[in-house]
Design a protein around this motif. Structure first.
Motif, mmCIF file in Angstrom:
data_model
loop_
_atom_site.group_PDB
_atom_site.id
_atom_site.type_symbol
_atom_site.label_atom_id
_atom_site.label_comp_id
_atom_site.label_asym_id
_atom_site.label_seq_id
_atom_site.Cartn_x
_atom_site.Cartn_y
_atom_site.Cartn_z
ATOM 1 N N ILE A 50 0.833 -1.207 0.000
ATOM 2 C CA ILE A 50 0.000 0.000 0.000
ATOM 3 C C ILE A 50 0.865 1.253 0.000
ATOM 4 O O ILE A 50 0.572 2.222 -0.722
ATOM 5 C CB ILE A 50 -0.953 0.006 1.212
ATOM 6 N N ASP A 51 1.925 1.238 0.791
ATOM 7 C CA ASP A 51 2.828 2.399 0.809
ATOM 8 C C ASP A 51 3.396 2.682 -0.574
ATOM 9 O O ASP A 51 3.535 3.847 -0.989
ATOM 10 C CB ASP A 51 3.985 2.167 1.790
ATOM 11 N N GLY A 111 1.168 7.551 -6.350
ATOM 12 C CA GLY A 111 0.020 8.391 -6.668
ATOM 13 C C GLY A 111 -1.328 7.700 -6.706
ATOM 14 O O GLY A 111 -2.338 8.328 -7.037
ATOM 15 N N TYR A 112 -1.379 6.412 -6.375
ATOM 16 C CA TYR A 112 -2.664 5.693 -6.400
ATOM 17 C C TYR A 112 -3.428 5.916 -5.092
ATOM 18 O O TYR A 112 -2.837 5.917 -4.004
ATOM 19 C CB TYR A 112 -2.438 4.188 -6.599
ATOM 20 N N GLN A 113 -4.743 6.103 -5.219
ATOM 21 C CA GLN A 113 -5.596 6.272 -4.045
ATOM 22 C C GLN A 113 -6.749 5.265 -4.012
ATOM 23 O O GLN A 113 -7.206 4.884 -2.936
ATOM 24 C CB GLN A 113 -6.151 7.698 -3.990
ATOM 25 N N ASP A 114 -7.199 4.852 -5.175
ATOM 26 C CA ASP A 114 -8.281 3.864 -5.258
ATOM 27 C C ASP A 114 -7.648 2.470 -5.326
ATOM 28 O O ASP A 114 -7.349 1.962 -6.411
ATOM 29 C CB ASP A 114 -9.157 4.129 -6.489
ATOM 30 N N ILE A 115 -7.441 1.884 -4.139
ATOM 31 C CA ILE A 115 -6.654 0.655 -4.027
ATOM 32 C C ILE A 115 -7.521 -0.455 -3.459
ATOM 33 O O ILE A 115 -8.170 -0.290 -2.423
ATOM 34 C CB ILE A 115 -5.431 0.862 -3.116
ATOM 35 N N ALA A 116 -7.531 -1.593 -4.143
ATOM 36 C CA ALA A 116 -8.334 -2.745 -3.716
ATOM 37 C C ALA A 116 -7.427 -3.878 -3.255
ATOM 38 O O ALA A 116 -6.217 -3.888 -3.518
ATOM 39 C CB ALA A 116 -9.223 -3.223 -4.858
ATOM 40 N N ILE A 117 -8.018 -4.856 -2.570
ATOM 41 C CA ILE A 117 -7.322 -6.085 -2.195
ATOM 42 C C ILE A 117 -8.240 -7.260 -2.479
ATOM 43 O O ILE A 117 -9.455 -7.180 -2.282
ATOM 44 C CB ILE A 117 -6.899 -6.083 -0.702
ATOM 45 N N ILE A 118 -7.663 -8.343 -2.957
ATOM 46 C CA ILE A 118 -8.426 -9.560 -3.180
ATOM 47 C C ILE A 118 -7.623 -10.733 -2.647
ATOM 48 O O ILE A 118 -6.413 -10.843 -2.893
ATOM 49 C CB ILE A 118 -8.789 -9.747 -4.674
ATOM 50 N N ALA A 168 -5.290 -0.824 7.735
ATOM 51 C CA ALA A 168 -4.487 0.054 8.583
ATOM 52 C C ALA A 168 -3.585 0.963 7.747
ATOM 53 O O ALA A 168 -3.404 2.145 8.059
ATOM 54 C CB ALA A 168 -3.651 -0.771 9.560
ATOM 55 N N ALA A 169 -3.021 0.408 6.675
ATOM 56 C CA ALA A 169 -2.132 1.205 5.822
ATOM 57 C C ALA A 169 -2.901 2.315 5.108
ATOM 58 O O ALA A 169 -2.421 3.453 5.004
ATOM 59 C CB ALA A 169 -1.432 0.303 4.810
ATOM 60 N N LEU A 170 -4.095 1.995 4.600
ATOM 61 C CA LEU A 170 -4.913 3.035 3.967
ATOM 62 C C LEU A 170 -5.218 4.157 4.959
ATOM 63 O O LEU A 170 -5.096 5.348 4.643
ATOM 64 C CB LEU A 170 -6.223 2.437 3.451
ATOM 65 N N GLN A 171 -5.622 3.787 6.160
ATOM 66 C CA GLN A 171 -5.974 4.778 7.177
ATOM 67 C C GLN A 171 -4.770 5.627 7.563
ATOM 68 O O GLN A 171 -4.904 6.835 7.818
ATOM 69 C CB GLN A 171 -6.563 4.078 8.402
ATOM 70 N N SER A 172 -3.582 5.027 7.584
ATOM 71 C CA SER A 172 -2.375 5.785 7.932
ATOM 72 C C SER A 172 -2.063 6.855 6.887
ATOM 73 O O SER A 172 -1.395 7.846 7.196
ATOM 74 C CB SER A 172 -1.181 4.837 8.089
ATOM 75 N N HIS A 173 -2.558 6.655 5.671
ATOM 76 C CA HIS A 173 -2.365 7.641 4.596
ATOM 77 C C HIS A 173 -3.586 8.556 4.441
ATOM 78 O O HIS A 173 -3.639 9.361 3.500
ATOM 79 C CB HIS A 173 -2.091 6.931 3.265
ATOM 80 N N GLY A 174 -4.544 8.427 5.342
ATOM 81 C CA GLY A 174 -5.738 9.267 5.281
ATOM 82 C C GLY A 174 -6.685 8.891 4.161
ATOM 83 O O GLY A 174 -7.512 9.712 3.733
ATOM 84 N N LEU A 175 -6.606 7.646 3.703
ATOM 85 C CA LEU A 175 -7.470 7.181 2.620
ATOM 86 C C LEU A 175 -8.630 6.364 3.186
ATOM 87 O O LEU A 175 -8.464 5.658 4.186
ATOM 88 C CB LEU A 175 -6.677 6.320 1.631
ATOM 89 N N PRO A 209 8.908 -9.333 5.662
ATOM 90 C CA PRO A 209 8.850 -9.438 4.191
ATOM 91 C C PRO A 209 9.720 -8.379 3.532
ATOM 92 O O PRO A 209 10.165 -7.418 4.185
ATOM 93 C CB PRO A 209 7.372 -9.194 3.897
ATOM 94 N N THR A 210 9.925 -8.528 2.238
ATOM 95 C CA THR A 210 10.715 -7.583 1.454
ATOM 96 C C THR A 210 9.945 -7.195 0.185
ATOM 97 O O THR A 210 9.412 -8.086 -0.501
ATOM 98 C CB THR A 210 12.062 -8.201 1.031
ATOM 99 N N LEU A 211 9.864 -5.906 -0.113
ATOM 100 C CA LEU A 211 9.222 -5.453 -1.345
ATOM 101 C C LEU A 211 10.223 -5.518 -2.496
ATOM 102 O O LEU A 211 11.310 -4.929 -2.421
ATOM 103 C CB LEU A 211 8.713 -4.011 -1.177
#
Length: 333
Positions: free
Chosen positions: A171-172, A178-185, A205-212, A325-327
């Motif tokens: 999410i970070d 620049g993405y704000q409309d982010i989904a998870i499946i 939690a990650a979305l909320q930490s970015h104010g999304l 984990p590692t990105l």
């Protein structure tokens, strides 16, 4: 011809039977290098085959462990199983691998079969629906380690990923680009499979930490066969997501297949990140950004925990061991 015995080997090598026994158990620190080589050459010359059954009876061990995998199709499961096999082989053990297909009844049958075969311990990717069986193993002080999934209040040694962090890393990165409309499946959470639940929690939690905002219609859980339908629902929304986090490698496969059949472009039409690195990530077009689990390190930890229980070394460790984990940044977002 009569079978060659350990007595024959000892006599031919001019050493004691106990020294040959130490050699067979790979306790080389109890002998000189010259003695070790002499026994090795004698075994080869006489074509000596150790009597595994007799060894097991004498040492009260079958030198065999079981691994019950929830779903062997996961890349992570395959990597972990291979590393566990390598670890135990180096310690003189064999392993029996069983695939439960995420079916609690199948898992139960495999565990009971392994115990009937008197394996020395079992590493389990638990389905979560055999609590009585897990508790009975715990009461019996049977060596057991959970891998990838945890079950609260059982106090069973567990090795797993920091799943909240895995989702956060993805999410970070989406937000940074620049993405704000982010989904998870993810695959189904009907049995509260801990990695899937925790990755959704980490996503929120990650979305909320970015104010999304956390949009419920951007969160999909489904059996593998239903993932295309879930994708259609999400991408058919009036405000569809522009980025998708695939909760594991099997979900990623389905997401990429769906995107390809609809002639969508990554990342122009929709960006994608997958949790679990996959072999094709580097040569897919475009290359897929993934969150990698340290499978080898996790497997080694689980194997070591089990071997310590088998050998009764020290106080039993019943804690949950979390790995970071590692990105792996590529071109899909």
């Amino acid at each position: 011809m009569r079978a060659i015995t350990i007595t024959d080997v000892a006599k031919h090598a001019n050493v004691s039977k106990s020294t040959v026994s130490q050699y067979l158990n790979k306790r080389y620190e109890y002998m000189s290098e010259n003695t070790r080589k002499k026994i090795e050459a004698t075994i080869r010359e006489l074509n000596y085959q150790p009597n595994i059954i007799a060894r097991s009876l004498k040492q009260k061990s079958t030198f065999t462990v079981g691994v019950v995998v929830a779903n062997i199709l996961h890349t992570f499961s395959t990597q972990v199983t291979r590393a566990i096999e390598n670890y135990f082989y180096e310690h003189g053990f064999h392993i029996i691998v069983c695939n439960a297909d995420d079916d609690p009844e199948k898992e139960k049958n495999y565990i009971e079969m392994l115990r009937a075969k008197q394996v020395d311990g079992i590493i389990i990717f638990p389905t979560g629906d055999n609590l009585d069986l897990y508790q009975r193993m715990k009461r019996d002080q049977f060596p057991i380690v959970f891998m990838d999934r945890t079950i609260e209040d059982l106090n069973i040694a567990t090795v797993m990923l920091d799943n909240h962090l895995a989702a956060k890393l993805a999410i970070d990165e989406f937000v940074a680009r620049g993405y704000q409309d982010i989904a998870i499946i993810t695959t189904s959470i009907s049995r509260n499979i801990s990695p899937r639940v925790e990755r959704i929690q980490g996503y929120k939690a990650a979305l909320q930490s970015h104010g999304l905002p956390v949009r419920p219609h951007y969160i999909k859980t489904a059996d593998v066969a239903e993932i295309p339908h879930a994708m259609s629902e999400m991408l058919g929304l009036q405000q569809p997501p522009h980025a998708i986090l695939a909760g594991n490698d099997i979900v990623l496969n389905e997401v990429l297949r769906y995107i390809k059949t609809r002639d969508l472009r990554i990342p122009h039409d929709v960006a994608v990140v997958g949790i679990d690195d996959v072999p094709f990530a580097n040569f897919y077009t475009p290359e897929i950004t993934t969150v990698k689990q340290p499978a080898i390190e996790m497997a080694s930890q689980a194997a070591e925990l089990l071997l310590n229980q088998i050998n009764s070394t020290g106080e039993a460790d019943t804690s949950v061991h979390r790995f970071q984990p590692t990105l792996l940044l590529r071109n899909s977002c």
